[in-house]
Design a protein around this motif. Structure first.
Motif, mmCIF file in Angstrom:
data_model
loop_
_atom_site.group_PDB
_atom_site.id
_atom_site.type_symbol
_atom_site.label_atom_id
_atom_site.label_comp_id
_atom_site.label_asym_id
_atom_site.label_seq_id
_atom_site.Cartn_x
_atom_site.Cartn_y
_atom_site.Cartn_z
ATOM 1 N N LYS A 1 -3.234 5.573 -4.443
ATOM 2 C CA LYS A 1 -3.103 4.471 -3.511
ATOM 3 C C LYS A 1 -4.471 4.220 -2.879
ATOM 4 N N HIS B 1 4.080 -5.134 -12.183
ATOM 5 C CA HIS B 1 5.080 -4.564 -13.088
ATOM 6 C C HIS B 1 6.493 -4.861 -12.601
ATOM 7 N N THR B 2 6.706 -4.721 -11.293
ATOM 8 C CA THR B 2 8.012 -5.004 -10.706
ATOM 9 C C THR B 2 7.818 -5.764 -9.401
ATOM 10 N N GLY C 1 2.286 -3.341 -2.799
ATOM 11 C CA GLY C 1 0.835 -3.509 -2.825
ATOM 12 C C GLY C 1 0.371 -4.629 -1.924
ATOM 13 N N GLU D 1 9.135 -4.888 -6.615
ATOM 14 C CA GLU D 1 8.948 -3.888 -5.573
ATOM 15 C C GLU D 1 7.495 -3.417 -5.501
ATOM 16 N N SER D 2 6.884 -3.148 -6.673
ATOM 17 C CA SER D 2 5.492 -2.679 -6.662
ATOM 18 C C SER D 2 4.555 -3.775 -6.172
ATOM 19 N N GLU E 1 -0.581 -4.726 -10.133
ATOM 20 C CA GLU E 1 0.697 -4.238 -9.600
ATOM 21 C C GLU E 1 1.832 -5.246 -9.785
#
Length: 447
Positions: free
Chosen positions: A6, A173-174, A181, A176-177, A171
């Protein structure tokens, strides 16, 4: 490639600067050039920054992006994106297009003015390619800036802008990600994101409505708006300077009959408020209100598919919906009063009013009295519709609430016929006598 760790804002900007495949321009109006500044400060900016511009003067801005739209608006943001993107591709696609993922970051922001009298909010946009030569993708955000000073608001916009660019490239990918971010190091108390619009192949599998719910569930927004008449907009655009009727509820029955009943009750309350304000000719609007939080501490939070199912039933019936983060009515009042000074009215049945009186409010120092003071502080009343005595009795039994009595007329119980033992009963009677609680009759088609 980005680290699996992170990263803070500094290292996100540096990672982008050191990635030879990302290159783009920045156009920022209204909160300094805080996003571009990060890339210019961390080193290696020549690997990322093609141009940075800030067209503060209105004539200069109109010359660049066209006139006719408000300067802090979605229309102005889209004009900025279109112009900056076209220029970037015209100037650089031949020399860099084969190996570069281009991007344009733009924002138009009304940060806190010197007197502190303006609505501190803004529009932020990013257009980017997922691969060199690929089609563009867009992310459009509306934000409310909650910091108390202009400097802090600028700093928060800078962090959010870097987060957005980094999340778009690394970020996505989803959902949520991406949201995690996007919001890193910018808590909701500093920047509220109450609107997201996504376009392009990078997001084609994403559910845009679910993303709005995610904003509220993640604490990034106090409320988001769902429209029955087309495109979604930020809550401020439907609340601004309006007299408002809010109809909170669970709305678990999603058949058309129940939805039409809900709509009729809301319409009746709007008409009641219009009668109150007849001489002022104020514009009056009404919304159904749901919450992502459970109604009681022992219940699980509702799942997103269930929330969308209930929202959809109201939208299909022709009602607009505000989805709130917290269930307490005084939180709903606080959100609406950020955008309007006009009267606010709730419309609710007896069960919701009783629940509001029975809640412990352990999070408030003044408990129930503080909650009611917050709720009714700024020209707020509750229109209370009756319930059948049978329904009221069964509901009280289902939630294990005791101490309430009533008389009835033809099997119906109105707010004026409801009583509770002292001292709570004294408070209830006071609110009735002071017209904070307004007993209503059901519209004739429901009787």
């Amino acid at each position: 490639m980005p680290s699996a760790q992170k990263l803070d804002t500094h290292h996100k900007a540096l990672t982008l600067n050191l990635d030879p495949s990302t290159f783009g321009s920045f156009a920022e109006i209204g909160a300094g050039q805080e996003v571009a500044r990060w890339f210019l400060l961390v080193g290696g900016a020549s690997g990322t920054v093609a141009k940075s511009i800030s067209a503060y003067d209105k004539e200069v801005s109109d010359d660049l992006y066209g006139s006719g739209s408000r300067y802090v608006s979605k229309g102005r943001l889209e004009a900025m994106l279109d112009r900056e993107w076209a220029q970037l591709l015209t100037q650089l696609s031949k020399t860099r297009g084969q190996q570069t993922r281009f991007f344009c970051f733009v924002d138009t922001v009304s940060a806190r003015n010197f007197a502190g009298t303006n609505d501190a909010h803004g529009w932020i946009g990013l257009r980017f390619q997922s691969q060199p030569g690929g089609p563009p993708n867009d992310v459009l955000l509306h934000v409310n800036m909650r910091d108390a000073s202009n400097v802090l608001q600028q700093q928060a916009i800078g962090i959010l802008g870097v987060n957005l660019i980094y999340a778009a490239f690394y970020e996505v990918h989803t959902q949520e990600s991406f949201l995690a971010g996007l919001s890193q190091d910018v808590v909701a108390e500093r920047v509220e994101i109450d609107y997201v619009d996504l376009r392009g192949p990078a997001f084609e599998s994403w559910d845009r409505r679910a993303l709005l719910v995610h904003l509220v569930r993640a604490g990034l927004a106090e409320a988001v708006f769902f429209s029955s008449r087309g495109s979604t907009v930020p809550p401020t655009e439907v609340l601004h300077k309006k007299a408002v009727v809010l109809a909170p509820g669970y709305f678990g029955h999603t058949d058309s009959v129940h939805s039409q009943v809900h709509l009729l009750l809301l319409a009746s309350a709007i008409q009641e408020l219009q009668e109150e304000l007849r001489e002022t000719k104020a514009v009056t609007v009404g919304f159904f209100c749901l919450t992502v939080a459970p109604f009681t501490p022992n219940e699980p939070a509702p799942e997103i598919p269930d929330l969308l199912r209930r929202i959809d039933a109201l939208l299909v019936a022709g009602g607009d919906v505000l989805l709130f983060r917290r269930p307490e009515l005084y939180h709903m009042t606080a959100l609406v009063n950020r955008h309007t000074n006009a009267p606010v009215r709730f419309v609710a049945g007896l069960s919701l009013v009783i629940r509001a009186f029975e809640d412990v409010y352990g999070n408030l120092e003044g408990r129930r009295l503080e909650a009611l003071a917050r709720l009714f502080a700024q020209n707020v009343r509750i229109y209370v519709y009756p319930m059948t005595a049978t329904d009221l009795r069964e509901w009280l039994k289902s939630v294990s609430i005791t101490g309430w009595e009533w008389s009835e007329t033809n099997g119906w119980v109105s707010a004026s016929q409801l009583r509770s033992a002292p001292p709570l009963g004294h408070l209830f009677a006071y609110l009735l006598a002071s017209n904070f609680l307004v007993p209503m009759r059901l519209p004739l088609p429901i009787m």
